[in-house]
Design a protein around this motif. Structure first.
Motif, mmCIF file in Angstrom:
data_model
loop_
_atom_site.group_PDB
_atom_site.id
_atom_site.type_symbol
_atom_site.label_atom_id
_atom_site.label_comp_id
_atom_site.label_asym_id
_atom_site.label_seq_id
_atom_site.Cartn_x
_atom_site.Cartn_y
_atom_site.Cartn_z
ATOM 1 N N ASP A 15 9.848 11.790 -3.600
ATOM 2 C CA ASP A 15 9.728 12.249 -2.780
ATOM 3 C C ASP A 15 8.110 12.164 -2.470
ATOM 4 O O ASP A 15 8.553 12.522 -1.412
ATOM 5 C CB ASP A 15 10.681 13.420 -2.738
ATOM 6 N N ILE A 16 7.388 11.532 -2.953
ATOM 7 C CA ILE A 16 6.539 11.270 -2.665
ATOM 8 C C ILE A 16 6.348 9.872 -2.443
ATOM 9 O O ILE A 16 6.568 8.766 -2.706
ATOM 10 C CB ILE A 16 5.452 11.389 -4.005
ATOM 11 N N LEU A 50 4.494 7.960 -15.271
ATOM 12 C CA LEU A 50 3.627 9.026 -15.466
ATOM 13 C C LEU A 50 4.203 10.277 -14.174
ATOM 14 O O LEU A 50 4.915 11.294 -15.125
ATOM 15 C CB LEU A 50 2.500 8.996 -15.496
ATOM 16 N N ILE A 51 4.240 10.046 -13.046
ATOM 17 C CA ILE A 51 4.853 10.838 -12.320
ATOM 18 C C ILE A 51 6.123 10.886 -12.193
ATOM 19 O O ILE A 51 6.609 12.392 -12.131
ATOM 20 C CB ILE A 51 4.276 10.450 -10.294
ATOM 21 N N LYS A 52 7.315 10.093 -12.358
ATOM 22 C CA LYS A 52 8.586 9.826 -12.593
ATOM 23 C C LYS A 52 8.637 11.663 -13.630
ATOM 24 O O LYS A 52 9.162 11.725 -13.726
ATOM 25 C CB LYS A 52 9.156 8.625 -13.291
ATOM 26 N N HIS A 53 7.700 10.716 -14.654
ATOM 27 C CA HIS A 53 7.769 11.926 -16.379
ATOM 28 C C HIS A 53 7.934 13.679 -15.601
ATOM 29 O O HIS A 53 8.684 13.949 -16.333
ATOM 30 C CB HIS A 53 7.360 11.189 -17.200
ATOM 31 N N LEU A 54 6.794 13.737 -14.852
ATOM 32 C CA LEU A 54 6.534 14.478 -14.351
ATOM 33 C C LEU A 54 7.801 15.407 -13.592
ATOM 34 O O LEU A 54 7.714 16.852 -13.789
ATOM 35 C CB LEU A 54 5.094 15.120 -13.892
ATOM 36 N N SER A 89 -1.310 12.476 -6.313
ATOM 37 C CA SER A 89 0.442 12.656 -6.597
ATOM 38 C C SER A 89 0.568 13.534 -6.656
ATOM 39 O O SER A 89 1.665 14.797 -6.512
ATOM 40 C CB SER A 89 1.128 11.277 -7.573
ATOM 41 N N LEU A 90 -0.729 14.409 -7.963
ATOM 42 C CA LEU A 90 0.107 15.679 -7.861
ATOM 43 C C LEU A 90 -0.397 16.863 -6.916
ATOM 44 O O LEU A 90 -0.265 17.899 -6.765
ATOM 45 C CB LEU A 90 -1.023 15.849 -8.824
ATOM 46 N N ILE A 91 -2.029 16.232 -5.858
ATOM 47 C CA ILE A 91 -2.184 17.549 -4.719
ATOM 48 C C ILE A 91 -0.844 17.278 -3.507
ATOM 49 O O ILE A 91 -0.808 18.515 -2.913
ATOM 50 C CB ILE A 91 -3.703 16.758 -4.633
ATOM 51 N N THR A 131 0.500 -1.176 0.083
ATOM 52 C CA THR A 131 -0.044 0.006 0.027
ATOM 53 C C THR A 131 0.905 1.133 -0.145
ATOM 54 O O THR A 131 0.526 2.638 -0.172
ATOM 55 C CB THR A 131 -0.755 0.046 1.335
ATOM 56 N N GLN A 132 2.337 1.263 -0.236
ATOM 57 C CA GLN A 132 2.745 2.439 -0.200
ATOM 58 C C GLN A 132 4.182 2.668 -1.090
ATOM 59 O O GLN A 132 4.245 2.237 -1.704
ATOM 60 C CB GLN A 132 4.576 1.716 0.947
#
Length: 420
Positions: free
Chosen positions: A9-10, A35-39, A62-64, A3-4
């Motif tokens: 750093d997220i 996707l998050i890594k790319h951003l 993640s974005l929030i 669940t982690q």
């Protein structure tokens, strides 16, 4: 079950919906991470962003978490996706104040500056989503799509070019790639619904793009239609209704009944609504509405006043690309609660899924109505005498009125989502 969720750093705690299901499935996959890594690697600014097909909110949370003021538009066809995202935002103490929700038929705002997508299993639905984006995105707008590397091929890139604009894929990371598609600014027409008939039942069927069995009657529904239960039913639920064909035929067979159509897919619910109107099945002498249409997670938010005497159910055994039996468990357990005493759950499923074991454990009875080489129709009845509680670790029982929810296992029990 992990669940982690950790990327750069997220760090987030993410659960599938409902969080009490006991499957070994994560609430995200490597394509979400990519996707998050790319951003993060491209130092993406917090512009107005549409997120499409975010299964349980991994992208949104993640974005929030990166920027609490990040303006988001979340589009989903699945109620469980919406509920799962809200659950994970709350669990991580993140606000949903900057989130706007739409379903896959509502207008996309023209203010969107960036789009993040997960590749859906249904490519017809994917083409529908791309054509919708083409109607509002200015030329040059980036659409980033996370997908398994094995799912990306020349034909998929051609679908993107045909419906939105030119596309290219990144290098592989954790067996996933990020497709970058750039809108060409040319608006496409949205695909029309698919229509077909069932001549022997005198039914016309119309399906929107993300509805199961879009172009013909599936064989599980066919055997169900040929083996409807006998009885004088007055309140019927078509659970997981899809295009509503089971509920439509139920109205033909039991004209005095009120039919309740329920599905996790908003497009399915709307297809059922359109098919109800198209076939003009209302009985003239009955007062008030004769059908309701609910976009919901199984029977989670069923009106307490609805006490069906028949539930028709063709349970899915997958959620997206994940194979799972927790949805069937949930449907069967919630059907026990909802049915009036003496009410019947009428189920069709693949023989290998062994639904008879689950139904016997929940209802303490199960009858085989019909079977062939692939499918079986099963029937379980809610009886008035108390059922024995399950001897499963963590199980709970509820003691309420004899005609409501006596001694039914609670969804938070260890049985919920158990394997047979």
């Amino acid at each position: 079950m992990t669940t982690q969720f950790t990327v750069a750093d997220i760090e987030l705690e993410l659960h599938r919906y409902p969080s009490n299901q006991e499957s070994n499935l994560q609430a995200w996959d490597a394509a979400d991470e990519h996707l998050i890594k790319h951003l993060i690697d491209t130092e993406q600014a917090a512009v107005s962003t549409a997120i499409i097909n975010d299964n349980f909110g991994a992208l949104a949370t993640s974005l929030i978490s990166i920027d609490k003021q990040w303006p988001l538009l979340l589009e989903t066809d699945a109620k469980t996706s919406q509920l799962g995202t809200l659950q994970n935002l709350a669990n991580n103490k993140l606000s949903n104040d900057n989130i706007q929700w739409i379903n896959s038929r509502e207008n996309i705002p023209t203010s969107v500056e960036l789009v993040l997508m997960k590749l859906p299993k249904n490519l017809t639905y994917f083409a529908h989503q791309l054509s919708r984006l083409s109607q509002v995105l200015p030329a040059g707008t980036q659409v980033l799509i996370g997908a398994k590397a094995k799912s990306i091929n020349k034909s998929l890139l051609e679908v993107l070019a045909k419906n939105l604009g030119p596309a290219s894929a990144s290098l592989t990371w954790k067996k996933t790639r990020v497709i970058t598609c750039v809108s060409d600014g040319q608006a496409r027409s949205a695909p029309k619904s698919v229509s077909w008939t069932i001549p022997e039942l005198k039914l016309e069927i119309s399906n929107l793009s993300n509805v199961f069995a879009a172009s013909k009657l599936d064989i599980g529904a066919r055997i169900m239609l040929d083996n409807m239960p006998k009885g004088d039913f007055k309140s019927i639920i078509d659970l997981g209704c899809g295009n509503g064909v089971l509920g439509l035929h139920a109205k033909q067979k039991y004209p005095e009944a009120y039919i309740h159509f329920i599905d996790d897919s908003e497009m399915a619910v709307e297809s059922a609504r359109q098919n109800w109107q198209l076939n003009n099945l209302e009985t003239p002498d009955l007062a008030g509405e004769q059908a309701t249409f609910s976009w919901d997670d199984c029977l989670t938010h069923l009106n307490e006043g609805v006490r069906p005497d028949l539930i028709l159910c063709n349970p899915p055994f997958h959620q997206g690309e994940a194979i799972t039996d927790h949805i069937a468990w949930q449907m069967f357990l919630q059907s026990w609660r909802a049915l009036k005493n003496g009410g019947i759950l009428h189920v069709v499923g693949n023989r290998h899924l062994a639904y008879h074991v689950k139904l016997q454990r929940i209802f303490k009875n199960c009858t085989t109505v019909e079977s062939n080489g692939k499918f079986v129709i099963l029937q379980a009845q809610k009886i008035s005498k108390k059922a024995e509680p399950f001897e499963t670790e963590g199980s709970e029982t509820r003691n309420e009125s004899s005609d409501s929810q006596s001694d039914v296992p609670h969804p938070q029990s260890g049985l919920y989502g158990a394997k047979t």
